[in-house]
Write an enzyme that holds these catalytic residues in place. Structure first.
Site, short mmCIF file in Angstrom:
data_model
loop_
_atom_site.label_atom_id
_atom_site.label_comp_id
_atom_site.label_asym_id
_atom_site.label_seq_id
_atom_site.Cartn_x
_atom_site.Cartn_y
_atom_site.Cartn_z
N ASP A 75 -1.87 7.10 5.76
CA ASP A 75 -1.85 5.64 6.33
C ASP A 75 -2.67 5.41 7.43
OD1 ASP A 75 -0.93 3.21 5.90
OD2 ASP A 75 1.16 3.49 6.57
N ARG A 91 6.63 -8.02 1.98
CA ARG A 91 7.55 -7.75 3.06
C ARG A 91 7.99 -8.96 3.78
NH1 ARG A 91 4.10 -4.47 6.69
NH2 ARG A 91 5.01 -2.70 5.75
N LYS A 134 0.93 -1.35 -0.14
CA LYS A 134 -0.18 -0.17 0.13
C LYS A 134 0.95 1.23 0.00
CE LYS A 134 -2.20 -1.23 3.53
NZ LYS A 134 -1.50 -2.76 3.71
N THR A 135 1.89 1.21 0.84
CA THR A 135 2.64 2.46 0.91
C THR A 135 3.48 2.61 -0.29
OG1 THR A 135 2.79 2.31 3.30
CG2 THR A 135 4.33 3.63 2.47
N THR A 195 -5.61 -0.92 6.66
CA THR A 195 -5.85 -2.55 6.82
C THR A 195 -7.35 -3.04 7.08
OG1 THR A 195 -5.19 -2.28 9.02
CG2 THR A 195 -3.36 -2.92 7.37
N1 ATP Z 1 4.30 -5.88 -5.47
C1 ATP Z 1 5.49 -5.40 -4.81
N2 ATP Z 1 6.61 -5.56 -5.66
C2 ATP Z 1 7.77 -5.87 -5.09
N3 ATP Z 1 7.95 -5.28 -3.85
C3 ATP Z 1 7.08 -5.15 -3.17
C4 ATP Z 1 5.73 -5.16 -3.66
N4 ATP Z 1 4.59 -4.95 -2.84
C5 ATP Z 1 5.32 -4.69 -1.47
N5 ATP Z 1 6.65 -4.55 -1.96
C6 ATP Z 1 7.79 -4.87 -0.91
O1 ATP Z 1 7.14 -5.11 0.35
C7 ATP Z 1 7.60 -3.75 1.41
C8 ATP Z 1 6.23 -3.79 2.16
O2 ATP Z 1 5.27 -2.82 1.46
P1 ATP Z 1 4.68 -1.81 1.71
O3 ATP Z 1 5.21 -0.96 2.84
O4 ATP Z 1 4.24 -1.16 0.59
O5 ATP Z 1 3.47 -2.52 2.52
P2 ATP Z 1 1.95 -1.86 3.24
O6 ATP Z 1 0.94 -2.23 2.37
O7 ATP Z 1 1.96 -0.41 3.18
O8 ATP Z 1 2.10 -2.39 4.51
P3 ATP Z 1 1.48 -1.98 5.96
O9 ATP Z 1 0.19 -1.97 5.93
O10 ATP Z 1 2.10 -2.64 7.16
O11 ATP Z 1 1.83 -0.53 6.17
C9 ATP Z 1 8.34 -2.99 0.80
O12 ATP Z 1 9.64 -2.93 0.99
C10 ATP Z 1 8.16 -3.19 -0.70
O13 ATP Z 1 9.32 -3.13 -1.37
MG MG Z 2 2.37 0.92 4.73
#
Ligand code: ATP
Ligand code: MG
Length: 344
Positions: A116, A224, A71-72, A165
């Site tokens: 977020d 992640r 997401k981030t 989430t």
């Molecule tokens: N589709 C993807 N391709 C490559 N790497 C990814 C992908 N999605 C996530 N990642 C990697 O996974 C890690 C976590 O992703 P991210 O921080 O965007 O998750 P999030 O959904 O924001 O989690 P949270 O809900 O905990 O904030 C990052 O380091 C990112 O590089």
């Molecule tokens: Mg995030």
């Protein structure tokens, strides 16, 4: 007492400082580099292209899904691909409408505002956000009591990207104001292999396809976690002096209590409470949370989605129930047969 900032549903072992730096370094910078989520990528691309052709700010975007699915990363990509500055904040940091007013009124035209954990914003701020999203305008209250007046303030046009989430917790009026909601799904193993390939290249880890497949299949469908396990394997290989072989992968995952389905300590604690203490359920969410000593929100947003997705658990109106596969995975094959028949 836990302050609102500290209880986000992130596993406690995930977010050490170096972990954050590591995540940042591995984040894909473009939709092209972003692995998987084909549907969402296509939808986002269209939204960005259409906005660019009409020379306007892209519609507001809501990103929903369990932690660690990107997401981030996608929020950053939206800003990057549309060549706009990005402002980052989070629901827990917005405890008063004034906190939000300060952020909104300082946005530059076209800026992407990422909030977020948007479901944790204060209610009064949510209401301010409705107007801001719709009309790029807010009303600021000045003074108190009978003498209070509201002064309208025009905002620079912006694109809100919200992440959550728990999309179920967002009030409908807020949800309705997003032009598009992306529901992120758990990743397939072959997609996680691609994520890992990229990370291994960037980290300079030499590792073969089979070993990457082993890590990928035990990563809870989550990039992640895949990246984090790769780092543990790299550490293990370094210290053991073995190189990142399949044996090193298996040994490292054993050391870190990651089982063959990728379940970790908390996943197993939840399943074992349901199976052993409650005879397979149904168990209510709050009872379950108290029994494992975790927040109900963490169980619901972090643990359950994956257990449901791999078919070990089902959520029913009466509570959580272990499935036949759930019984069997934890070595209770006899209970599984007695309860569900042996025709599966
Ligand atoms: N589709 C993807 N391709 C490559 N790497 C990814 C992908 N999605 C996530 N990642 C990697 O996974 C890690 C976590 O992703 P991210 O921080 O965007 O998750 P999030 O959904 O924001 O989690 P949270 O809900 O905990 O904030 C990052 O380091 C990112 O590089
Ligand atoms: Mg995030």
């Amino acid at each position: 007492m836990t302050p609102a900032f500290d209880d986000s549903p992130v596993r406690p072992d995930v977010e050490s400082d170096s972990e954050v730096a590591f995540e940042g370094a591995l984040r894909p910078k473009s939709l092209e580099e972003f692995v998987g989520q084909r549907k969402v990528r296509g939808q986002l691309q269209l939204l960005l292209d259409a906005a660019a052709m009409q020379n306007r700010t892209p519609d507001h975007i809501l990103l929903a899904g369990p932690p660690g699915l990107g997401k981030t990363t996608l929020a950053m990509i939206v800003a990057h691909e549309s060549g706009r500055p990005l402002r980052l904040t989070s629901g827990p940091a917005i405890q008063h409408a004034g906190d939000l007013a300060a952020v909104l009124s300082s946005l530059v035209p076209g800026e992407v505002l990422f909030i977020d954990e948007i479901h944790r914003m204060a209610r009064s701020a949510e209401e301010m956000l409705y107007l801001a999203m719709e009309d790029f305008r807010i009303d600021i209250m000045v003074g108190k009591g009978a003498g209070a007046t509201s002064i309208p303030l025009d905002l620079a046009p912006f694109t809100l990207v919200g992440a959550t989430t728990r999309s179920g917790l967002l009030p409908n009026p807020l949800r309705d104001r997003f032009g598009f909601t992306a529901h992120l799904e758990f990743y397939e193993t072959d997609e996680l292999v691609r994520v890992l390939h990229r990370a291994a290249d960037m980290l300079g880890v030499r590792i073969d396809e089979e070993s990457l497949g082993e890590i990928a299949s035990r990563s809870r469908g989550t990039p992640r976690i895949a990246n984090r396990l790769l780092r543990r394997v790299r550490d293990y290989a370094l210290v053991a002096g073995t190189g990142a072989t399949l044996e090193a992968v298996r040994a490292a995952l054993l050391l870190y209590d990651v089982d063959e389905l990728g379940l970790d300590r908390l996943d197993r604690a939840v399943m074992s409470i349901i199976l052993e203490r409650f005879d397979g359920g149904p168990v209510g969410l709050n009872t379950l949370a108290v029994s494992v000593g975790e927040e109900a929100e963490t169980i619901e947003a972090v643990v359950e989605p994956f257990l449901v997705r791999i078919g070990l658990l089902s959520r029913t109106p009466r509570g959580r129930i272990a499935t036949k596969a759930g019984w069997a995975h934890f070595g209770f094959s006899r209970n599984a047969d007695v309860l569900f028949g042996d025709d599966l």
